[in-house]
Motif scaffolding. Structure first.
Motif, PDB file in Angstrom:
ATOM      1  N   VAL A  88     -21.184 -76.294  84.189  1.00 55.23           N
ATOM      2  CA  VAL A  88     -20.831 -75.875  82.928  1.00 55.23           C
ATOM      3  C   VAL A  88     -19.836 -74.820  83.111  1.00 55.23           C
ATOM      4  O   VAL A  88     -18.816 -74.409  82.673  1.00 55.23           O
ATOM      5  CB  VAL A  88     -21.750 -75.599  81.775  1.00 55.23           C
ATOM      6  CG1 VAL A  88     -21.243 -74.796  80.762  1.00 55.23           C
ATOM      7  CG2 VAL A  88     -22.481 -76.951  81.579  1.00 55.23           C
ATOM      8  N   LYS A  89     -20.403 -73.845  83.901  1.00 57.31           N
ATOM      9  CA  LYS A  89     -19.766 -72.604  84.228  1.00 57.31           C
ATOM     10  C   LYS A  89     -18.071 -73.031  85.054  1.00 57.31           C
ATOM     11  O   LYS A  89     -17.213 -72.300  84.678  1.00 57.31           O
ATOM     12  CB  LYS A  89     -20.256 -71.760  85.432  1.00 57.31           C
ATOM     13  CG  LYS A  89     -19.453 -70.518  85.875  1.00 57.31           C
ATOM     14  CD  LYS A  89     -20.394 -69.970  86.858  1.00 57.31           C
ATOM     15  CE  LYS A  89     -19.599 -68.768  87.374  1.00 57.31           C
ATOM     16  NZ  LYS A  89     -20.643 -68.029  88.611  1.00 57.31           N
ATOM     17  N   ASN A  90     -17.951 -74.166  85.382  1.00 51.09           N
ATOM     18  CA  ASN A  90     -16.898 -74.478  86.356  1.00 51.09           C
ATOM     19  C   ASN A  90     -16.240 -75.379  85.283  1.00 51.09           C
ATOM     20  O   ASN A  90     -15.279 -76.215  85.937  1.00 51.09           O
ATOM     21  CB  ASN A  90     -17.216 -75.021  87.456  1.00 51.09           C
ATOM     22  CG  ASN A  90     -17.308 -74.381  88.660  1.00 51.09           C
ATOM     23  OD1 ASN A  90     -16.226 -73.731  89.197  1.00 51.09           O
ATOM     24  ND2 ASN A  90     -18.552 -73.996  89.084  1.00 51.09           N
ATOM     25  N   ALA A 123     -31.047 -75.431  78.516  1.00 53.80           N
ATOM     26  CA  ALA A 123     -30.529 -74.414  79.412  1.00 53.80           C
ATOM     27  C   ALA A 123     -29.117 -74.400  79.432  1.00 53.80           C
ATOM     28  O   ALA A 123     -28.522 -72.867  79.381  1.00 53.80           O
ATOM     29  CB  ALA A 123     -31.023 -74.605  80.812  1.00 53.80           C
ATOM     30  N   CYS A 124     -28.354 -75.285  79.167  1.00 54.88           N
ATOM     31  CA  CYS A 124     -26.826 -75.212  79.175  1.00 54.88           C
ATOM     32  C   CYS A 124     -26.241 -74.512  77.869  1.00 54.88           C
ATOM     33  O   CYS A 124     -25.290 -74.042  77.855  1.00 54.88           O
ATOM     34  CB  CYS A 124     -26.082 -76.327  79.942  1.00 54.88           C
ATOM     35  SG  CYS A 124     -26.267 -76.788  81.482  1.00 54.88           S
ATOM     36  N   ALA A 125     -26.807 -75.044  76.876  1.00 57.08           N
ATOM     37  CA  ALA A 125     -26.371 -74.541  75.459  1.00 57.08           C
ATOM     38  C   ALA A 125     -26.418 -73.024  75.310  1.00 57.08           C
ATOM     39  O   ALA A 125     -25.673 -72.740  74.510  1.00 57.08           O
ATOM     40  CB  ALA A 125     -27.023 -75.463  74.265  1.00 57.08           C
ATOM     41  N   GLU A 126     -27.475 -72.580  76.081  1.00 53.62           N
ATOM     42  CA  GLU A 126     -27.717 -71.325  75.883  1.00 53.62           C
ATOM     43  C   GLU A 126     -26.720 -70.296  76.527  1.00 53.62           C
ATOM     44  O   GLU A 126     -26.624 -69.415  76.214  1.00 53.62           O
ATOM     45  CB  GLU A 126     -29.189 -70.742  76.671  1.00 53.62           C
ATOM     46  CG  GLU A 126     -30.330 -71.219  75.699  1.00 53.62           C
ATOM     47  CD  GLU A 126     -31.875 -71.022  76.625  1.00 53.62           C
ATOM     48  OE1 GLU A 126     -31.655 -70.256  77.538  1.00 53.62           O
ATOM     49  OE2 GLU A 126     -32.936 -71.373  76.004  1.00 53.62           O
ATOM     50  N   GLU A 127     -26.223 -71.035  77.449  1.00 52.13           N
ATOM     51  CA  GLU A 127     -25.022 -70.404  78.354  1.00 52.13           C
ATOM     52  C   GLU A 127     -23.672 -70.218  77.614  1.00 52.13           C
ATOM     53  O   GLU A 127     -22.723 -69.565  78.212  1.00 52.13           O
ATOM     54  CB  GLU A 127     -24.954 -70.991  79.895  1.00 52.13           C
ATOM     55  CG  GLU A 127     -26.043 -71.158  80.445  1.00 52.13           C
ATOM     56  CD  GLU A 127     -26.368 -69.780  81.186  1.00 52.13           C
ATOM     57  OE1 GLU A 127     -25.474 -69.064  81.751  1.00 52.13           O
ATOM     58  OE2 GLU A 127     -27.454 -69.417  81.240  1.00 52.13           O
ATOM     59  N   GLN A 128     -23.396 -71.070  76.631  1.00 58.00           N
ATOM     60  CA  GLN A 128     -22.349 -71.113  75.902  1.00 58.00           C
ATOM     61  C   GLN A 128     -22.258 -70.088  74.615  1.00 58.00           C
ATOM     62  O   GLN A 128     -23.041 -69.795  74.140  1.00 58.00           O
ATOM     63  CB  GLN A 128     -22.043 -72.580  75.328  1.00 58.00           C
ATOM     64  CG  GLN A 128     -22.004 -73.419  76.638  1.00 58.00           C
ATOM     65  CD  GLN A 128     -21.249 -74.865  76.160  1.00 58.00           C
ATOM     66  OE1 GLN A 128     -21.306 -74.908  74.870  1.00 58.00           O
ATOM     67  NE2 GLN A 128     -20.847 -75.733  77.015  1.00 58.00           N
TER      68      GLN A 128
END
Length: 128
Positions: A88-90, A123-128
């Protein structure tokens, strides 16, 4: 330790730093206690994680997605989450991640979603 082993250690460490910004703690233990093993692993990882600019065929987001999906199938939740976050970061979208995880359900069954997939999405939704 031979010069070849030292060079391979440095290459493996540099690969982790380039792609994830850190060497995971489990690999730090390997470096300390089994440096020759890490040297071999580091060379293989360095080859696999090359960006297209450095001669790799796949972009980093795709490589991280593949690792996330493989870790999901292997039952490695922490690794799957870490790789998914890096994907996701990439530039990986949540839609792409979800679609990949649904493919994992086809192969691994609904338990892969229930035990790991849903946590990856959260976990990835939290990063956005």
């Amino acid at each position: 330790m031979s010069d070849i082993t030292k060079a391979a250690l440095e290459k493996g460490i540099a690969s982790f730093m380039t792609t994830s910004g850190r060497v995971p703690p489990s690999y730090e233990v390997m470096i300390e206690h089994a440096p020759q093993a890490f040297a071999g692993y580091g060379l293989m990882r360095d080859f696999a994680m090359r960006s297209p600019e450095d001669g790799g065929a796949l972009d980093i987001k795709t490589k991280e997605l593949i690792f996330a999906l493989l870790d999901t199938l292997a039952g490695q939740k922490d690794g799957a989450i870490a790789h998914a976050k890096l994907a996701v970061k990439n530039g990986l979208t949540m839609a792409e991640l979800t679609e990949g995880l649904v493919q994992v359900v086809i192969v691994g069954g609904i338990p892969t979603w229930n035990s790991i997939g849903v946590d990856i999405i959260a976990a990835c939704a939290e990063e956005q």
